[in-house]
Design a protein around this motif. Structure first.
Motif, short mmCIF file in Angstrom:
data_model
loop_
_atom_site.label_atom_id
_atom_site.label_comp_id
_atom_site.label_asym_id
_atom_site.label_seq_id
_atom_site.Cartn_x
_atom_site.Cartn_y
_atom_site.Cartn_z
N MET A 1 36.30 -22.51 -3.06
CA MET A 1 35.21 -23.00 -3.93
C MET A 1 35.39 -22.45 -5.35
O MET A 1 35.43 -21.24 -5.55
CB MET A 1 33.86 -22.52 -3.36
CG MET A 1 32.67 -22.96 -4.19
SD MET A 1 31.06 -22.55 -3.40
CE MET A 1 30.89 -20.81 -3.82
N ALA A 3 33.48 -21.70 -8.10
CA ALA A 3 32.03 -21.58 -8.32
C ALA A 3 31.59 -22.12 -9.68
O ALA A 3 30.54 -22.76 -9.79
CB ALA A 3 31.61 -20.12 -8.17
N VAL A 6 31.59 -25.93 -9.55
CA VAL A 6 30.46 -26.42 -8.75
C VAL A 6 29.17 -26.29 -9.55
O VAL A 6 28.36 -27.23 -9.63
CB VAL A 6 30.34 -25.65 -7.41
CG1 VAL A 6 29.06 -26.05 -6.66
CG2 VAL A 6 31.56 -25.88 -6.53
N ALA A 7 28.98 -25.13 -10.17
CA ALA A 7 27.75 -24.90 -10.92
C ALA A 7 27.64 -25.87 -12.09
O ALA A 7 26.56 -26.41 -12.37
CB ALA A 7 27.70 -23.45 -11.40
N PHE A 10 26.87 -29.29 -10.66
CA PHE A 10 25.49 -29.32 -10.21
C PHE A 10 24.53 -29.47 -11.38
O PHE A 10 23.60 -30.29 -11.33
CB PHE A 10 25.12 -28.07 -9.40
CG PHE A 10 23.65 -28.06 -9.09
CD1 PHE A 10 23.15 -28.86 -8.08
CD2 PHE A 10 22.75 -27.34 -9.87
CE1 PHE A 10 21.78 -28.93 -7.83
CE2 PHE A 10 21.39 -27.40 -9.64
CZ PHE A 10 20.90 -28.20 -8.61
N PHE A 391 23.57 -30.09 -4.51
CA PHE A 391 24.51 -28.98 -4.44
C PHE A 391 25.69 -29.35 -3.52
O PHE A 391 26.85 -29.10 -3.85
CB PHE A 391 23.82 -27.70 -3.95
CG PHE A 391 24.71 -26.50 -4.01
CD1 PHE A 391 24.90 -25.83 -5.20
CD2 PHE A 391 25.37 -26.05 -2.88
CE1 PHE A 391 25.75 -24.72 -5.28
CE2 PHE A 391 26.22 -24.95 -2.94
CZ PHE A 391 26.40 -24.28 -4.14
N GLU A 392 25.38 -29.96 -2.38
CA GLU A 392 26.47 -30.39 -1.48
C GLU A 392 27.34 -31.44 -2.16
O GLU A 392 28.56 -31.46 -1.98
CB GLU A 392 25.91 -30.92 -0.16
CG GLU A 392 25.13 -29.90 0.67
CD GLU A 392 25.86 -28.59 0.87
OE1 GLU A 392 27.07 -28.61 1.13
OE2 GLU A 392 25.21 -27.53 0.74
#
Lengths: 445, 445, 445
Positions: A1, A3, A6-7, A10, A391-392
């Motif tokens: 991941m 991060a 992803v953040a 998101f 988030f997913e």
């Protein structure tokens, strides 16, 4: 991941306006008045009851549902037992985002009183609903409505009524329901033509208020097949004579009535949203709305007839069992009129969302993906539930971007590509598949 | 994967004492005497036979089960064929941790002799059992016992007997079993009251020795329902007349006897551990204990009656089929008396453990989670099997910690939070749900 | 994900020669002549039709199948709707690797003409087939052949014929098929001995051309059981009298004929490749080969009889439903004659490949794993499909290597260990299980 990726994804996806294609929100009272309303959601009553059984002779008696303060108090002490759950996480988001209370406030001994007080300050204001919508970028909300619900005065720019059709199927067996149907139709349901008429009347009436779709949550392993009008008439006659239908008769009636709903959808150009595979009232000692389960033995093949017989009707479809997930993906992969829709109930948790999301992203045409709906009873739940999904989605898209850099079959997927896909799944597709107008603001067009 | 975080969490979790709530350990001979005993475990015989068929007319003849040295020799050459499996990894842990032999010793040509010799040196000592328990921090071990097993002299501080109840169900059909039951009860089973009596006698007798629970491994799609005493009596009469019950009769008898076991659990305040969904003796050419499979078509709905009829009995429940995983999670989510328990047999491997673990962590109240049991036949297997699980748990918790840092709905999960959860799943909950006393040492309290 | 490790492993695995144990390639025209042939593959017609329904009264009329240029044109505009799919990724690999056209060429408005032109330049050359084989390191290709197909002249060094056996089962009901069988046998099928004879004649004839195996794609929940010759004769008599068999009769005939195929496999020492669980012609409005689905309710237990009755026949087995995945893994885990084979059709996408791959790697003896087959209709699809799988394999092996460094039960897995395992799964095992000669070059030995 990765991060930070992803953040970042998101944050971008979270900034999108929300189109929520399935809720149980009461349009006349769409928000909670206090935290007791929030905690009355069956997720909290069922989980705390499951953690440690509540006394009570009947589901209604297990918690003081009529008294928001006492309900809050009753649930408060058991909340630590469900602190690991995603449902608890929704609650914390509501607390932080709307009440301005950090999670720590929920760990104070006897803190329930100050949380309750604060919730009343925020939620029990006339402007609360509008403020929440604004703060959470909620733009379109589909409702769940009975055929005879008075929906005059509905804010059609925000809410779209959706016709729940269980009454026309199982309801035929319930004399109180039959009387209500007769009242709505202004004559008793004697002939199958009356059933056609009541469905049509309901759909027409809903269409006048911006109807989005007809909807049905189905029993496990429901089967659809052709039922001749004569047979349906015989079944209806029997019901009207007060004779209970046997399992076969019930199945035939349901298949007949379902097809009539599809006829109406076809005539009015509306989709039919299916939610497949629930076992109602399975858990005798549960709490209200917390007594239903599903069966891992559930097949979509029972809908083959329906999907084939109504090629001109769109069927957004959700499944309750994880075991039906790839079956739905495969149906959406080849059938032009089946659209995988969101992640329902027991499958609405991270690990199963993650799997179904990736399956759909990999093999279903992108214009057919309906990302998510909240199934919420109060508007306050829309944001935390969407954030769980988003988030997913950010995880799946970040993974895709990372894989695409080294995958022998893929071109590099850019951040913009990823966000385009997210916007389609969350806004463009739902609006388009349900035939709803685009959002007014450019961000959602 | 943050490898250092996972490794750190694993170390902490591995340092926890072990409470093993289901094993097949023989309390009178709980450890192996040599590596041949270890290799006689069906995982090694079945996997090496599957890799390359063993000759032999019957399951018992495929390997020289009576001769540990020859058994070791027979399996040795085929071990490289299963070197990829987690079962082989268990073996290597036993070798390293207990025999002090690195994995390389297993790759020496004809190395079986020195491995065997070393195993005898270590395992065939009177102090070996105590030493292993100490070295592996094994504190509580639940057994699997027949009703008529003599358990006098059991070390109740370590071992808790668990009453296997198959005999009262399917056993009724087996004349040898009926005779043994009659011997135990000191009268033939003529009346259904005799069946009630034998169950009660067994449970009472087990309770005198610190009984943990009653247990049953069920056939695929077992159904439970109310069976009247009169009907049960008719079935028992028929059996006593030597008439074989048909499928329906068998199903009714099983449902009846199962309810009587639940009655006894209720009276004695004991849980009933269900292990759901095995097809026995499916593979005709297998090895002993390596002939059973499961069916992906298996539903928990057959237990609805039982779970509802006995709200005051706790049902720790394991499922064999991956397809029943979310069904179990959902049952534990809303039913107050269902507890997801460990990961059984064909589902006891990393990828399926990982999925079920995350599901349960996300939606089942934390106090209901029973992390793991080894199902071991010798104490040597407890550690490697728990380590397999604990590694997956460390992975899941590390992932949770990482996600929590950026997840919009979550507070940051600390290392202490993660370890608390692990301790509950592995120690506190199992002891509490099974009604066993806390561990004496502070680390396990 | 350690991207550089995955990329490194992938490169090594991608360099392995390809052994493709199941295709539908026409050995007389194994490659496409242009991009229209490529786009006629049902994945593209079904996905673009699913994205936006094609008009047309019948499956054959939805696309201009007879005109490659027009077919290309018809599909072209809809390709962006499936740009998210792995099937689109296969297409891009074909474009890049074989046509030398970057993905961008597919986004040009009206670019279809230049893509088509380029495809003809490359593919419509006599040397194209040989060039493609060389470029893609394709060394062995199993075919799918009817019993009466003329396979004289087959290049046995490259192609191995595989006998499709559906005709002997369901085909018995189809008078045209019965006539063809009679023509092949040179007498009508009157006696069950004739059925034995035609199967044997076909297998013998195939063996003369290097037959790899017999194959069957089975209906959902097929059951196998002993059927007496007399009963089979009665069923055959009825068919010959023009009477349609009922469901039970059909099931019995299928079970009988299947066992006779197994007899022939046994006599000739050939494996029987099963592909389990398809529902044919489910989607009435589909495109050719795009009308079949599966049922999540599908059990392998129907094959217990067969697997037990033919311990000396090898059964490489694929399953269509994700829900049968662990059941297949468990069967391969204990049954010596069941071999998990590849990832079929709806389960042939990254997320489901990833799960099944890890399951098999963790619990099935390594010598039993048949990694992958392409199921391709043209040789051009072999490379992109294998690359999809090989990337997932590289991911799984990289993850294994990373885990092994910190896993308490594992020794560190080296890059060489990982590549050995990949080579076994992709080359050694398939050749060995199917009884085919090793590859001539050292890289594949």
């Amino acid at each position: 991941m990765d991060a930070s990726l992803v953040a970042d994804l998101f944050r971008q996806i979270d900034a999108l306006p929300i189109v929520d294609i399935h809720t149980h929100i009461d349009w006349q009272r769409p928000t909670a008045r206090n935290i007791g309303d929030i905690l009355s959601y069956h997720y909290y009553t069922e989980l705390t009851h499951s953690a440690e059984a509540q006394p009570g002779e009947s589901p209604e008696e297990r918690f003081p549902f009529g008294d928001s303060e006492q309900l809050t108090r009753a649930i408060w002490n058991k909340l630590p037992l469900i602190g690991n759950t995603v449902q608890y996480d929704w609650l914390m988001t509501i607390s932080r985002e709307y009440l301005g209370l950090p999670a720590g406030a929920w760990r104070e001994p006897d803190g329930w009183q100050s949380v309750f007080r604060r919730s009343v300050e925020v939620m029990d204001r006339p402007e609360w609903g509008a403020q929440l919508l604004e703060q959470s970028h909620i733009r379109r909300v589909m409702l769940t409505n009975r055929y005879d619900e008075d929906i005059d005065g509905l804010d059609e720019a925000l809410f779209s009524p959706c016709l729940r059709t269980e009454s026309f199927l199982h309801g035929i067996h319930d004399s109180a329901e039959r009387e209500q149907m007769a009242a709505f139709l202004e004559r008793p349901l004697r002939q199958v033509a009356d059933v056609v008429a009541i469905i049509d009347k309901a759909v027409a009436c809903f269409c006048d208020h911006g109807m989005a779709y007809a909807a049905l949550s189905t029993t496990v392993n429901m089967r659809t097949f052709f039922v001749a009008e004569e047979e349906a008439q015989r079944l209806l006659d029997r019901v009207n004579e007060g004779v209970a239908l046997d399992a076969q008769g019930l199945e035939a009636w349901n298949a007949y009535a379902l097809a009539r709903v599809c006829d109406a959808c076809r005539r009015h150009g509306k989709p039919f949203h299916l939610m497949v595979g629930v076992n109602r009232n399975t858990y005798a000692h549960g709490v209200p709305s917390g007594m239903d389960l599903f069966d891992s033995l559930n097949s979509l093949s029972g809908f083959d007839y329906l999907f084939n017989a109504y090629p001109d009707v769109s069927f957004p479809t959700s499944v309750l069992a994880d075991t039906t997930g790839l079956e739905l993906t495969a149906a959406a992969w080849i059938r032009h009129n089946v659209f995988p829709s969101g992640h329902w109930w027991y499958s609405n948790q991270p690990i199963d969302i993650a799997r179904e999301l990736r399956r759909r992203l990999d093999v279903v045409p992108r214009n057919k993906l309906i990302g998510y709906y909240s199934d919420a009873y109060y508007l306050e739940f829309v944001l935390p539930k969407f954030r769980m999904y988003k988030f997913e989605l950010a995880m799946a898209l970040a993974e895709r971007m990372e894989r695409s850099k080294i995958h022998p079959n893929m071109e590099p997927m850019t951040r913009d590509d990823a966000l385009d896909l997210a916007q389609e799944m969350l806004i463009t597709n739902p609006l388009c598949i349900l035939g709803l107008p685009s959002l007014p603001h450019p961000s959602g067009s």
